[in-house]
Design a protein around this motif. Sequence first.
Motif, short mmCIF file in Angstrom:
data_model
loop_
_atom_site.label_atom_id
_atom_site.label_comp_id
_atom_site.label_asym_id
_atom_site.label_seq_id
_atom_site.Cartn_x
_atom_site.Cartn_y
_atom_site.Cartn_z
N LYS A 125 0.65 -1.10 -0.03
CA LYS A 125 -0.19 -0.09 -0.05
C LYS A 125 0.91 1.45 -0.08
O LYS A 125 0.48 2.35 -0.62
N TRP A 126 2.14 1.21 0.67
CA TRP A 126 2.80 2.42 0.80
C TRP A 126 3.62 2.71 -0.60
O TRP A 126 4.20 3.70 -0.43
N ALA A 127 3.54 1.67 -1.38
CA ALA A 127 4.40 2.01 -2.65
C ALA A 127 3.87 3.03 -3.45
O ALA A 127 4.67 3.62 -4.29
N THR A 128 2.46 3.27 -3.60
CA THR A 128 1.95 4.33 -4.17
C THR A 128 2.52 5.75 -3.81
O THR A 128 2.64 6.49 -4.68
N PRO A 129 2.37 6.16 -2.65
CA PRO A 129 2.54 7.20 -2.08
C PRO A 129 4.16 7.46 -2.40
O PRO A 129 4.89 8.61 -2.70
N MET A 130 4.96 6.33 -2.16
CA MET A 130 6.23 6.40 -2.30
C MET A 130 6.70 6.73 -3.73
O MET A 130 7.46 7.57 -4.06
#
Length: 479
Positions: A125-130
């Motif tokens: 999930k964190w990969a999109t904002p990253m």
Amino acid sequence: METIKLRKITSLWIITVLFLFIVNIVLGILMRLNQGEIIHEQPATFYAHMTTHGLTQIGIWFVAGMAGINYLMERYLKTSYLANVVAMVLTVTGILMLWTSTYIGNFHAGWTFLYPLPLKIMWAKWATPMFLGSILVMGVGWLTWAVSMMTQTLKKYPLTKALAWQYFRKNPTIQTPPFILISMITLIGIVACLLGAVLLLAMYAAEYYSNGAFVNDALLMKNLTYFFGHTIANEMLYLGLAVIYELFSEVGGRPKWKTTWYISLAWNCTLVFILTAFFHHLYMDFVQPVGFQIIGQIASYMASLPAAGVTVFSVLVAVYRTPIKWSLTNLLFFIGVAGWVIGGLGAVIDVTITNNFVLHNTLWVPAHFHTYNALGNVLFSLAFFHWFSIQFSENTNSEKLTKLKITLLLIGGIGFLMAFYIGGAESIPRRYSNYPAEFPMAVPLAIGAAVFATIYLAAILIFFFQICKRCLNILFSAS
Ligand code: HEM
């Protein structure tokens, strides 16, 4: 006059770009090997390579052009070393964030991150904002650098002079060097498209953090995406051209090129039309108002043809029946201009609406943009890197292995590109990790492309070792 600090940071840019280029070519070869069924990767891994390769290539050749014009600009005016350092720190941070998002977070929505793909989470999930954060971080660094160079230029050349409008009147008294004109035109376009990127990212963030309360307009998001992506990919070529206008005649031992009314006119056309050419990416979006489609086709012609016309004319006049001193630097410039024009013709064929019905999203697309990058813009920057590194080298044999490097670049580059062009003419789709059986030519073409790309890689490795050795000396020398 450039300072020692500027010399050192330019060396660091060159080493960073060449290192990342090598890693990136390896990713390209892995993709072709997978499409050729020599290796078998998960589709998600293929698309992680494609995302990483695409954005890193755009990033490194953009900063290569910026580092080139920043270095040469010191011949005319003072530039900000701090802005250069900020851009370096944020670029490296952004690239690390990008690679973390794709290889640890498994983000693989493509470097164009077309709406709504980044929000359809099929990775950590964190990969999109990253991933989106990586673009923001790099974008802020590049915006700072571009705005700083623009403001420094405007301190010496008021806008109308920087844009060389005085040449539209008879006998202009003030001169604008072509380098300043092209740099200014390009920096304006860069600032505009980076501001577009900031808006795009803000709209993604609004939807991502709204928990479904806010939904973006898909057509607007696509327009913004290509306003940013298409424009930056084209502007980086013009940075390379600014370097050519400054150095081509100088390294050939000829008088410096001067601005004329037609050079000024051609580049001012480019400024206007490059910002609207991106509409050609939306030909298949039938809800897009028809007027924009027509603007897309006309602007695509107008953005490329005048600039290409005057540049090719200038280069041909400079070499035709003229005794010039040929060296690796101007050979790379010369071949690069040919690659740029051939790739540009491939693009013009594709942006013509009737042709686009056939070529849209086939391998013709990577064919033309890899031509003006791998055998165009990359050569412009390699020429600058080579020229820069030998300025401060005591070794007089700077032309060592010239024939070998050029031969490998040409054989490898042309072979690799031909596989894309033939694939496009055969209607083989782009961005497929594995090709369906309906395209029997696709697999052998991919294998051939991987072999030729390896030959191209061999040339780049020689450039890397020779140029980086000299750049490391500059970096660690006391003066
Ligand atoms: C020999 C060097 C290179 C190799 C082997 C290579 C290979 C590839 C391959 C196989 C793809 C996927 C194509 C598809 O199936 O649609 C690709 C995509 C891409 N390449 Fe390269 N490439 C190279 C050099 C470059 C350079 C110099 C650039 C400079 C900008 C570049 C920019 C891109 C971009 C932006 C994409 C993404 C395209 C998309 O999203 O459809 N590549 N490359």
